[in-house]
Design a protein around this motif. Structure first.
Motif, short mmCIF file in Angstrom:
data_model
loop_
_atom_site.label_atom_id
_atom_site.label_comp_id
_atom_site.label_asym_id
_atom_site.label_seq_id
_atom_site.Cartn_x
_atom_site.Cartn_y
_atom_site.Cartn_z
N ILE A 93 5.19 -4.67 -0.99
CA ILE A 93 5.48 -3.53 -0.22
C ILE A 93 5.98 -3.81 0.97
CG2 ILE A 93 3.47 -1.99 -1.44
CD1 ILE A 93 1.63 -3.03 0.53
N SER B 100 10.98 -2.18 -0.58
CA SER B 100 10.83 -3.07 0.08
C SER B 100 12.20 -4.14 0.27
CB SER B 100 9.68 -3.91 0.19
OG SER B 100 9.39 -4.74 -0.95
N ASP B 103 11.45 -6.46 -2.43
CA ASP B 103 12.03 -5.58 -3.77
C ASP B 103 13.71 -5.92 -3.93
OD1 ASP B 103 9.51 -4.73 -4.60
OD2 ASP B 103 9.76 -2.71 -3.60
ZN LIG Z 1 7.64 -2.86 -3.96
#
Ligand SMILES: [Zn+2]
Lengths: 94, 150
Positions: A93, B100, B103
């Motif tokens: 995240i 992100s 990612d």
């Molecule tokens: Zn992610």
């Protein structure tokens, strides 16, 4: 002839071929090299600047992680062997 | 250099979306992850989602990792059932469905990356992203609303 399985996201660099037949006898490294010599756009996704397998990529010989084999990528392959190129899948995240 | 902007679309079956949403809720507050399978004959259509274990050693609330053996199995499954492996989904607990930097760093070409935002245990959003290799950026894929049959 041993077979290399190309992961789906990298098949656009092999003209949509899902497999590659290795012509010469040799090691896993040599097999990967013959693949990336034929498909040069694939190379940067598999091999790093030092000529080693990228850290984001794993190789499997059948169901065995090549990095867990005694001779690693210097392991000699048989005709019936199947090598898979496995890309790392991860994220988060932030 | 072309300035053409390509807007790609992604069809997600109702059953596939259901699997992804349920997995996101079940894994909460950890991240979930799984594979997306489908066809690409008339645009990209995801017809099957298969959850896999988040194999991350460490904080699964902020990271996911798929075991290479699970990746191998996914490729084999695709070949067996005659579908293409088209992407990966994962969840962002308490964060928006935006990719992100991690990612992006890990992104592969060709794959659709569906991200599900989960807040207080409920799915609030899902969006899909695809790497634009030449720009080194994610481009959003428009998710078409699934058609419910029956
Ligand atoms: Zn992610």
């Amino acid at each position: 002839m041993a077979t290399i399985i190309i992961p789906t996201p990298l098949r656009k660099f092999t003209g949509n071929q899902s497999t590659f037949k290795v012509n010469e006898a040799g090691t896993i490294s040599e097999a990967i090299l013959s693949l990336t010599n034929q498909y040069t756009d694939l190379k940067k996704h598999v091999i790093d600047d030092q000529g080693k397998i990228r850290s984001f990529v794993r190789l499997y010989l059948g169901d065995e992680d090549v990095s867990a084999l005694d001779q690693k990528a210097d392991t000699r392959i048989k005709e019936s062997d199947v090598i898979s190129i496995v890309p790392a899948i991860a994220g988060g995240i932030y | 250099m072309s300035t053409h902007i390509k807007t790609s679309t992604l069809q997600l079956s109702a059953s596939g979306l259901e699997v992804v949403r349920k997995d996101a809720v079940k894994a909460y507050p950890d991240e979930c992850c799984g594979f997306l399978f489908g066809t690409e004959t008339e645009g990209r259509k995801i017809t099957l989602a298969v959850p896999v274990t988040n194999h991350k050693d460490g904080d699964k609330r902020r990271r996911f990792e798929i075991h290479p053996q699970d990746y191998l199995r996914a490729e084999r499954l695709a070949a067996e059932i005659g579908l293409d492996l088209l992407g990966v989904y994962h969840s962002h607990p308490e964060h928006p469905a935006l990719p992100s930097l991690t990612d992006l760093e890990m992104a592969l070409p060709y794959f659709s990356y569906v991200i599900v935002s989960v807040k207080s245990g409920k799915v609030v959003d899902e969006r899909s992203w695809k790497l634009n290799e030449s720009l080194g950026l994610f481009e959003e894929e428009f998710i078409m609303q699934p058609i419910h049959l029956s």
